[in-house]
Design an enzyme around this catalytic site. Structure first.
Site, PDB file in Angstrom:
ATOM      1  N   SER A 131     -30.660   7.391  35.783  1.00  0.00           N
ATOM      2  CA  SER A 131     -29.637   7.807  36.741  1.00  0.00           C
ATOM      3  C   SER A 131     -30.312   8.529  37.907  1.00  0.00           C
ATOM      4  O   SER A 131     -31.457   8.971  37.799  1.00  0.00           O
ATOM      5  CB  SER A 131     -28.659   8.757  36.036  1.00  0.00           C
ATOM      6  OG  SER A 131     -27.757   9.297  36.967  1.00  0.00           O
TER       7      SER A 131
ATOM      8  N   TYR B 162     -26.689  16.259  31.100  1.00  0.00           N
ATOM      9  CA  TYR B 162     -26.825  14.835  31.453  1.00  0.00           C
ATOM     10  C   TYR B 162     -28.040  14.621  32.356  1.00  0.00           C
ATOM     11  O   TYR B 162     -28.788  13.653  32.197  1.00  0.00           O
ATOM     12  CB  TYR B 162     -25.524  14.377  32.124  1.00  0.00           C
ATOM     13  CG  TYR B 162     -25.438  12.906  32.432  1.00  0.00           C
ATOM     14  CD1 TYR B 162     -25.613  11.936  31.439  1.00  0.00           C
ATOM     15  CD2 TYR B 162     -25.152  12.463  33.725  1.00  0.00           C
ATOM     16  CE1 TYR B 162     -25.511  10.582  31.742  1.00  0.00           C
ATOM     17  CE2 TYR B 162     -25.036  11.118  34.033  1.00  0.00           C
ATOM     18  CZ  TYR B 162     -25.220  10.178  33.035  1.00  0.00           C
ATOM     19  OH  TYR B 162     -25.125   8.839  33.337  1.00  0.00           O
TER      20      TYR B 162
HETATM   21  P1  NAD Z   1     -19.033   3.486  29.885  1.00  0.00           P
HETATM   22  O1  NAD Z   1     -18.583   4.763  29.240  1.00  0.00           O
HETATM   23  O2  NAD Z   1     -18.037   2.676  30.634  1.00  0.00           O
HETATM   24  O3  NAD Z   1     -19.670   2.530  28.782  1.00  0.00           O
HETATM   25  C1  NAD Z   1     -20.452   2.994  27.744  1.00  0.00           C
HETATM   26  C2  NAD Z   1     -20.287   2.019  26.561  1.00  0.00           C
HETATM   27  O4  NAD Z   1     -21.144   2.475  25.534  1.00  0.00           O
HETATM   28  C3  NAD Z   1     -18.866   1.990  25.990  1.00  0.00           C
HETATM   29  O5  NAD Z   1     -18.435   0.651  25.798  1.00  0.00           O
HETATM   30  C4  NAD Z   1     -18.992   2.724  24.664  1.00  0.00           C
HETATM   31  O6  NAD Z   1     -18.105   2.216  23.661  1.00  0.00           O
HETATM   32  C5  NAD Z   1     -20.432   2.447  24.308  1.00  0.00           C
HETATM   33  N1  NAD Z   1     -21.003   3.471  23.445  1.00  0.00           N
HETATM   34  C6  NAD Z   1     -20.902   4.824  23.613  1.00  0.00           C
HETATM   35  N2  NAD Z   1     -21.540   5.447  22.619  1.00  0.00           N
HETATM   36  C7  NAD Z   1     -22.058   4.485  21.817  1.00  0.00           C
HETATM   37  C8  NAD Z   1     -22.819   4.509  20.636  1.00  0.00           C
HETATM   38  N3  NAD Z   1     -23.174   5.672  20.054  1.00  0.00           N
HETATM   39  N4  NAD Z   1     -23.195   3.346  20.078  1.00  0.00           N
HETATM   40  C9  NAD Z   1     -22.827   2.167  20.649  1.00  0.00           C
HETATM   41  N5  NAD Z   1     -22.108   2.077  21.771  1.00  0.00           N
HETATM   42  C10 NAD Z   1     -21.720   3.226  22.353  1.00  0.00           C
HETATM   43  O7  NAD Z   1     -20.294   3.887  30.759  1.00  0.00           O
HETATM   44  P2  NAD Z   1     -20.841   3.254  32.103  1.00  0.00           P
HETATM   45  O8  NAD Z   1     -20.320   4.091  33.225  1.00  0.00           O
HETATM   46  O9  NAD Z   1     -20.640   1.786  32.130  1.00  0.00           O
HETATM   47  O10 NAD Z   1     -22.389   3.616  31.981  1.00  0.00           O
HETATM   48  C11 NAD Z   1     -23.341   2.721  31.433  1.00  0.00           C
HETATM   49  C12 NAD Z   1     -24.713   3.381  31.551  1.00  0.00           C
HETATM   50  O11 NAD Z   1     -25.001   3.665  32.921  1.00  0.00           O
HETATM   51  C13 NAD Z   1     -24.816   4.715  30.827  1.00  0.00           C
HETATM   52  O12 NAD Z   1     -26.119   4.865  30.311  1.00  0.00           O
HETATM   53  C14 NAD Z   1     -24.583   5.714  31.917  1.00  0.00           C
HETATM   54  O13 NAD Z   1     -25.121   6.977  31.593  1.00  0.00           O
HETATM   55  C15 NAD Z   1     -25.319   5.038  33.057  1.00  0.00           C
HETATM   56  N6  NAD Z   1     -24.960   5.475  34.403  1.00  0.00           N
HETATM   57  C16 NAD Z   1     -23.684   5.422  34.859  1.00  0.00           C
HETATM   58  C17 NAD Z   1     -23.427   5.804  36.174  1.00  0.00           C
HETATM   59  C18 NAD Z   1     -22.018   5.744  36.727  1.00  0.00           C
HETATM   60  O14 NAD Z   1     -21.847   6.055  37.904  1.00  0.00           O
HETATM   61  N7  NAD Z   1     -21.030   5.353  35.951  1.00  0.00           N
HETATM   62  C19 NAD Z   1     -24.431   6.244  37.007  1.00  0.00           C
HETATM   63  C20 NAD Z   1     -25.735   6.303  36.501  1.00  0.00           C
HETATM   64  C21 NAD Z   1     -25.978   5.889  35.208  1.00  0.00           C
END
Ligand code: NAD
Length: 276
Positions: free
Chosen positions: A156, A169
């Site tokens: 991130s 985080y």
């Molecule tokens: P999200 O919450 O929409 O999706 C996360 C998915 O992971 C969900 O489907 C959830 O069921 C699954 N999950 C959670 N814990 C789990 C576990 N213990 N075992 C198996 N599955 C599990 O998140 P997102 O926004 O799509 O983010 C995806 C990745 O991108 C993450 O690593 C997040 O930290 C990173 N990220 C997101 C952003 C943003 O702006 N949303 C920015 C930078 C990084």
């Protein structure tokens, strides 16, 4: 364009396991990578969402399988590897997508850093760090044995420079970037020069994990933090989830075959802008 160049980014029939594959960002990745001809194992502990997505991918003519696993349980991750091998006869790529933040581990007007509960901090570290490391052990061992493949982690912006309020985080994602470099070197030196390990660092994408920070829960209007982010993003907007896919495809493909140990920002210029 030469024939060689034309095929450089080809990922047809690549077998990709993607944890958190049913989430907002990784769901889009799963669907788009399948559209590009990859076979996708959607690994998620929300099996209903994974099944719905895999069903949609198949309906659209792609190849996908839904696999249930908690990335924090090594045995479950081992079963998810077995399920992927069963479905596709092999695996070429692991994308460690499961990750996220939690409101209780975030400073807010009433909650100072000094008050953040250990349980919430541990939850964030576990999901982002351990949840990346355990699947990398399980799938990484398989890739090392077959002497080919690639791992992609999701870091991130806050890993480069921490963002205010999200103490746990930011530290956890910094660990993911650090681990990406560590594992790239370890793989190349100890096991296989043909297993690459990289990460992407998404900038700001409005999803469920950050909606409470960027949008006022009652009015739906941008919070001051949301406005600051847009002002500090030279391209002047949030990213669209599908805008991560090109970088992922590049990292998976032969076009990146000499690229390992990097963390690539996909952020509309956020990390390049000093604010002045
Ligand atoms: P999200 O919450 O929409 O999706 C996360 C998915 O992971 C969900 O489907 C959830 O069921 C699954 N999950 C959670 N814990 C789990 C576990 N213990 N075992 C198996 N599955 C599990 O998140 P997102 O926004 O799509 O983010 C995806 C990745 O991108 C993450 O690593 C997040 O930290 C990173 N990220 C997101 C952003 C943003 O702006 N949303 C920015 C930078 C990084």
């Amino acid at each position: 364009m030469s024939a060689h160049t034309k095929n450089l980014f080809d990922i047809t029939n690549k077998r990709i396991a993607i944890t958190g594959g049913a989430g907002v960002l990784c769901g889009q990745m799963s669907a788009e990578l399948a559209r590009q001809g990859a076979k996708v194992a959607v690994i998620d502990f929300n099996i209903q969402a994974a099944q719905a997505l895999a069903g949609q991918i198949k309906k659209d003519g792609g190849t996908a399988v839904a696999v249930h696993a908690n990335v924090l349980e090594k045995e479950a991750v081992e079963k998810s590897l077995a399920a992927t091998l069963d479905a596709f006869g092999g695996v070429d790529v692991l994308i460690n997508g499961a990750g996220g933040n939690r409101k209780e581990a975030t400073c807010s007007a009433p909650a100072t850093f000094f008050d953040l509960p250990a349980d919430a901090i541990r939850w964030v570290f576990d999901l982002n760090c351990l949840g990346t490391i355990l699947p990398s052990q399980v799938f990484g061992k398989h890739l090392a044995q077959q002497d080919a493949g690639s791992i992609i982690n999701i870091s991130s912006m806050n890993a480069f420079r921490p963002l205010t309020n999200i103490a746990a985080y930011s530290a956890a994602k910094a660990a993911v970037s650090n681990f990406t470099q560590w594992l790239a070197v370890y793989m190349a030196q100890r096991h296989s020069k043909n297993v690459r390990v990289n990460a992407i660092a998404p900038g700001f994408f409005l999803t469920e994990q950050n909606r409470f920070l960027l949008t006022d829960e009652k009015t739906g209007q941008p919070t001051p933090r949301g406005r600051t982010i847009i002002e500090h993003t030279p391209m002047g907007r949030y990213g669209q989830p599908e805008e991560l896919v090109g970088t992922i495809q590049w990292l998976i493909s032969d076009a990146a075959r000499f690229v390992t140990g990097v963390v690539v920002p996909v952020d509309g210029g956020f990390s390049a802008f000093s604010g002045v």
